[in-house]
Design a protein around this motif. Structure first.
Motif, PDB file in Angstrom:
ATOM      1  N   GLU A  38       0.849  -1.195   0.000  1.00 14.02           N
ATOM      2  CA  GLU A  38       0.000   0.000   0.000  1.00 14.02           C
ATOM      3  C   GLU A  38       0.880   1.239   0.000  1.00 14.02           C
ATOM      4  O   GLU A  38       1.926   1.268   0.660  1.00 14.02           O
ATOM      5  CB  GLU A  38      -0.902   0.016   1.247  1.00 14.02           C
ATOM      6  N   LEU A  40       1.030   5.467   0.461  1.00  9.97           N
ATOM      7  CA  LEU A  40       0.359   6.663   0.996  1.00  9.97           C
ATOM      8  C   LEU A  40       1.380   7.792   1.079  1.00  9.97           C
ATOM      9  O   LEU A  40       2.461   7.608   1.646  1.00  9.97           O
ATOM     10  CB  LEU A  40      -0.222   6.361   2.388  1.00  9.97           C
ATOM     11  N   VAL A  44       5.787   3.727   0.903  1.00 14.04           N
ATOM     12  CA  VAL A  44       5.084   2.467   1.156  1.00 14.04           C
ATOM     13  C   VAL A  44       4.562   2.570   2.582  1.00 14.04           C
ATOM     14  O   VAL A  44       5.339   2.679   3.526  1.00 14.04           O
ATOM     15  CB  VAL A  44       6.039   1.260   1.032  1.00 14.04           C
ATOM     16  N   SER A  45       3.255   2.598   2.756  1.00 12.19           N
ATOM     17  CA  SER A  45       2.715   2.700   4.118  1.00 12.19           C
ATOM     18  C   SER A  45       2.534   1.322   4.707  1.00 12.19           C
ATOM     19  O   SER A  45       2.535   1.149   5.917  1.00 12.19           O
ATOM     20  CB  SER A  45       1.392   3.463   4.109  1.00 12.19           C
ATOM     21  N   SER A  46       2.335   0.323   3.850  1.00  9.80           N
ATOM     22  CA  SER A  46       2.115  -1.013   4.377  1.00  9.80           C
ATOM     23  C   SER A  46       2.565  -2.065   3.375  1.00  9.80           C
ATOM     24  O   SER A  46       2.347  -1.930   2.169  1.00  9.80           O
ATOM     25  CB  SER A  46       0.626  -1.181   4.691  1.00  9.80           C
ATOM     26  N   TYR A  47       3.193  -3.078   3.885  1.00  7.80           N
ATOM     27  CA  TYR A  47       3.602  -4.220   3.065  1.00  7.80           C
ATOM     28  C   TYR A  47       3.149  -5.468   3.800  1.00  7.80           C
ATOM     29  O   TYR A  47       3.445  -5.636   4.984  1.00  7.80           O
ATOM     30  CB  TYR A  47       5.125  -4.210   2.901  1.00  7.80           C
ATOM     31  N   GLU A  48       2.387  -6.310   3.134  1.00  9.14           N
ATOM     32  CA  GLU A  48       1.899  -7.524   3.781  1.00  9.14           C
ATOM     33  C   GLU A  48       2.277  -8.745   2.975  1.00  9.14           C
ATOM     34  O   GLU A  48       2.256  -8.721   1.739  1.00  9.14           O
ATOM     35  CB  GLU A  48       0.366  -7.496   3.920  1.00  9.14           C
TER      36      GLU A  48
ATOM     37  N   CYS B  62       4.601   0.602   7.704  1.00  8.18           N
ATOM     38  CA  CYS B  62       4.174  -0.633   8.362  1.00  8.18           C
ATOM     39  C   CYS B  62       4.452  -1.846   7.481  1.00  8.18           C
ATOM     40  O   CYS B  62       4.182  -1.822   6.282  1.00  8.18           O
ATOM     41  CB  CYS B  62       2.673  -0.538   8.642  1.00  8.18           C
ATOM     42  N   TYR B  64       3.580  -5.983   7.552  1.00 11.39           N
ATOM     43  CA  TYR B  64       2.825  -7.013   8.276  1.00 11.39           C
ATOM     44  C   TYR B  64       2.960  -8.344   7.553  1.00 11.39           C
ATOM     45  O   TYR B  64       2.716  -8.431   6.355  1.00 11.39           O
ATOM     46  CB  TYR B  64       1.344  -6.610   8.372  1.00 11.39           C
TER      47      TYR B  64
END
Lengths: 454, 462
Positions: A38, A40, A44-48, B62, B64
């Motif tokens: 993701e 923002l 990269v605000s989020s990596y899953e 973040c 995860y």
């Protein structure tokens, strides 16, 4: 987990089941491997990243089919599953029989469609593409203030089914998707939000220019929207809106719903229920489908069929249980719904017509275009077909797309709408739905009740 | 659950590069369910699952990763990948794990997981048999019960080491009335964190009769009118409008990225004087409660709005970094397969001073929604939509004929200002709320309230 280990666990489960009194049984394994990035505000605000596997068991005992599922693959899990499924059989008293199935000629089913392009789906590729896309969206127009949600995801997963009758069925699929949702502010401070998505199986085939054009239209076109007068309108449902609308009611074509008295289509196969120009098909191996489905989750081979053929309700969708009750063969639509076997379409297709979107508007003359429907999980009575939904779109003035409208509801009845379709467009799109995708063009419908300003 | 030494190893690896915070979330859940259709048991299921989620933060970046393979080597390998993906500036501090603390907001006398399914079937059959025999118009009845429990353990690089246990039961009874081609439903779906004693005490016959009456009334009802009018929203599940149209817009998930119409409005008037509201996760035994949130923080009883003035947002760890404030103990997730974020628990409009009878009597013409269905909201624009499951016209200050098919639409920020009467009959009702971190149990609630003007999307012009 390696597939081989899952297979060993499933074999043990099936071998042990007889000791618990199961006459027939089946083990179903699914593995889900995902990655998501993701973006923002330029980062990269989020990596899953994830891997999850699960096995569900169903066993036939004393005329009932008991279920149990777990994500553990130990000897204790075998005992837990068989004891629980057995307890479940003891309380069931379903009059309709469920089947463990294996076609003698198709004991070994195998269909792999993993794409070579899947290896392109790396964190760095997603990050670079995501950051570039965010930048391009913000550069579209100064009124676009933020990209609140931008996500690039990929997933792949095999499904393995083994049963005590000798079925060994394997299929897999993969895909990549992009979604961007953004927020725009007009000079008067009013805010609109809008988004767009892309799905495929090769990230290199993502068409940035086309995506930006569509997204721009989805959000900037709405600026300055206001309500419109209440009344009955000739209405063009855009392809996306029509897909949303049809999805809310497609369950009425499931034999399971009909047999439970939850569909008004029960006992009406062969009857004319929709406009002559409307044909809806279930096409498991549709040429451009990302997920082709040659067999269902019961080991039954799938086939192409018209559900509604030129307005005539041609066939409901059956799994083995509902087909047995109706005294006919399964249509190959038995798929897992949660832990149990239910009914689901494969790839749905509204057969396109000849006219472009603009020609549908021209045919309407004066009317309304509906681009978005909200509250489909609440504002519809799926059984009676009644709906009343918040929607957005545009007026049609002199046969052309006019000013944007918002804060209106469209109300009516599903069965009336499909009868009142007067033209099916040619602008087909694909959106993930059910086991595969829903392919539909825009449609023109006569007389939809719109509530807006008094 | 992993040994402390294994958790410490995972945290070591996670914090080995540039994360300033790492968290290991472990979860085990069990569930059992039965459902009946027309008194026949058509489904009975049992599930056990477990998994681990590892979250790394560096500022607001973040990472995860999660898996349901709880093998330590698999988890260490995931932690390593996560540590390479995180983009911080320097290595963060890692504290030693504290001794494990336990908490629970459950209020269980009889553990539902130990009740034989046959007992639950006998109970559900009472509802099913009663409804089928109630009236010829009632053609189907579905009844179901699901019990589940969850042990969640949160450990993090600050040394936090907590375990929270929850146990929930939800019952549903749905009667369907048929008249010609028309089918309408009446439904109750209570949920609780109490034990099986809740089922034993439940007034099943009375509630089943109410479902049948609603379905029969609605199947005989005409269509709701269209247009703007005063709307009286009944207590209990009517609170879903506040939950959707206001609650979600107060979550850090949207406020933290300025995607909420309530961003930067603390201390400002956002609702009419008669509106006060809370999000209280501490109510023992309530469906949406919890003692420790999914980040290991103690839950709270948070005042959201006081006499129309915005007092607090719902803030999680990531949101607190974006908003530069403290977390409020509201971080939740459906399971280990979701990173946690700010969510509601038991959210309600507080009691006001009006007698519900006076609210109706003071409304010359409008719509009374006695039972609300679901809806949704866009937190950036405030656009919301809700369906009424049971509604009546109000004429000359009296409840008049029932109407069906009513959808209420509007803008969240406007409706709050248009609430002009608040009753004194607060009730809460169970629901499931879907958002970024999955589907979590919540209660919504309110007393009877009146909104001076909402657009009703019905089918008939009046």
């Amino acid at each position: 987990m390696e597939l081989k280990k899952a297979e060993e666990f499933m074999s043990k489960l099936i071998a042990e089941a007889a000791k618990y009194g199961f006459e027939e049984c089946e083990a179903f394994y699914a593995d889900d491997i995902t990655m998501s990035v993701e973006i923002l505000e330029g980062q990269v605000s989020s990596y899953e990243q994830s891997t999850s596997q699960g096995v569900s068991f169903r066993g036939f005992k004393n005329g009932q089919m008991g279920y149990c599922s777990t994500s553990l693959f130990t000897d204790d899990a075998v005992k837990f599953m068989l004891e629980s499924a057995s307890e479940n059989c003891d309380v069931l008293n379903d009059e309709d029989r469920e089947f463990i199935y294996c076609d003698e000629n198709n004991k070994e089913l195998y269909f792999s469609q993993l794409s070579d392009a899947y290896d392109k789906n790396t964190y760095y590729r997603f990050k670079e593409l995501g950051l570039e896309l965010e930048k391009e969206i913000l550069a579209l127009d100064p009124r676009i203030k933020a990209v609140d949600y931008l996500s690039i995801d990929c997933a792949r997963g095999p499904i393995l089914i083994m049963n005590s009758k000798g079925l060994h069925s394997y299929r897999d699929t993969d895909g990549v998707s992009i979604y961007a949702g953004c927020r725009a502010e007009d000079s008067d401070g009013s805010i609109k939000s809008g988004g767009h998505y892309w799905v495929g199986n090769d990230i290199d085939k993502f068409d940035m220019e086309g995506f930006l054009k569509k997204l721009s239209g989805n959000i900037l076109g709405k600026m300055g929207a206001r309500s419109c007068a209440s009344g009955s309108y000739s209405t063009v449902f855009t392809n996306e809106a029509f897909m949303q609308f049809m999805s809310a009611f497609i369950g009425n074509t499931f034999a399971t719903a009909m047999q439970k008295g939850l569909s008004l289509l029960a006992d009406r196969e062969g009857e004319k229920i929709a406009s002559e120009c409307f044909t809806l098909k279930d096409v498991p191996m549709f040429e451009t489908a990302l997920n082709k489905i040659p067999f269902d989750d019961e080991g039954v081979l799938t086939t192409e069929k018209a559900i509604i053929d030129h307005g005539v309700f041609a066939t409901a969708l059956y799994n083995l249980k509902s087909a047995n009750k109706a005294g006919r063969a399964s249509t190959g639509n038995g798929f897992k719904s949660g832990s149990h076997i239910g009914v689901s379409p494969t790839n749905l297709l509204v057969v396109p017509g000849e006219k472009s979107f603009d020609e549908l508007c021209a045919q309407a003359g004066e009317g309304i275009i509906i681009t978005d429907l909200s509250g489909l999980h609440a504002g519809v009575n799926a059984i009676s077909g009644d709906f009343s939904l918040l929607c957005e779109g545009y007026l049609i003035e002199n046969g052309k797309k006019g000013r944007p409208v918002e804060q209106i509801t469209a109300a009516g009845n599903f069965y009336e709408i499909i009868k009142n379709i007067i033209e099916v467009g040619s602008d087909i799109i694909n959106i993930p739905a059910g086991q595969g995708e829903f392919f539909t063009p825009s449609v023109l419908v006569n007389g939809v009740n719109i509530s807006g300003e008094s | 659950m992993l040994k402390d030494s294994d958790v410490q190893k995972i945290l070591d690896v996670a914090m080995s590069t540039t994360a300033d915070f790492a968290e290991v979330f472990q979860e085990e859940t069990r569930s059992k369910s039965v459902s009946l259709l027309n008194s026949k048991v058509i489904r009975a299921g049992t599930n056990f699952s477990s998994g681990t989620g590892i979250r790394l933060l560096a500022g607001t970046n973040c990472v995860y990763v999660y898996s349901n393979d709880n093998d330590i080597d698999v988890l260490l390998s995931l932690a390593k990948e996560a540590s390479h993906a995180i983009k911080g500036v320097s290595k963060g501090e890692l504290a030693e794990l504290q001794a494990l603390c336990h908490s629970s907001a459950t209020d269980v006398v009889i553990d539902p997981m130990n009740i034989p399914k046959s007992d639950t079937v006998d109970f559900l059959r009472k509802a099913s048999d009663y409804a089928i025999a109630y009236n010829g118009l009632i053609t189907q009845v579905a009844a179901g019960c699901t019990a589940n429990d969850r042990l969640a353990r949160v450990t993090n690089s600050r040394g936090l080491n907590k375990e929270d246990y929850t146990s929930r039961i939800r019952l549903s009874i749905e009667a369907i009335a048929t008249k010609g081609k028309e089918k309408q439903t009446g439904r109750v779906a209570p949920g609780t964190m109490r034990g099986y004693e809740f089922i034993n005490e439940y007034p099943v016959i009375e509630k089943t009769a109410e479902c049948c009456e609603t379905a029969m009334r609605m199947v005989n009802a005409g269509y709701a009118p269209s247009g703007k009018m005063s709307v009286v929203l009944g207590n209990g599940f009517g609170g879903v409008i506040f939950h959707e149209a206001c609650g979600h817009a107060l979550e850090a998930t949207s406020v933290g990225i300025k995607n909420s119409y309530f961003t930067d409005k603390l201390g400002e008037k956002i609702a009419s004087d008669v509106v006060s509201a809370r999000d209280n996760a501490k109510i023992k035994g309530e469906w949406g409660s919890y003692e420790t949130d999914d980040e290991g923080n103690e839950s709270s009883d948070l005042l959201l709005i006081e006499n129309g003035v915005l007092k607090n947002y719902l803030v999680d760890e990531l949101g607190s970094r974006r908003m530069n404030c403290k977390p409020t103990g509201c971080s939740r997730r459906e399971s280990y397969s979701y990173a946690p974020t700010s969510r509601m628990s038991n959210t309600y409009i507080c009691n006001g001073n009006s007698d519900p009878k006076d609210i109706i009597a003071n409304t010359e013409y409008g719509l009374y929604c006695s039972q609300m269905g679901g809806g949704s909201v866009d937190t950036s624009t405030g656009d919301f939509n809700f369906a009424a499951n049971e509604a009546f016209m109000i004429r000359d200050g009296k409840i008049a004929e029932p109407v069906r098919g009513a959808t209420l639409i509007g803008k969240g920020q406007e409706i709050l200002k248009n609430i002009d009467m608040v009753g004194n009959d607060l009730e809460c009702a169970a629901g499931m709320c879907g958002s970024q971190s999955g589907s979590v149990p919540v209660t919504v609630g309110q007393p009877t309230i009146r909104v001076s003007s909402i657009l009703v999307g019905g089918r008939d012009a009046e």
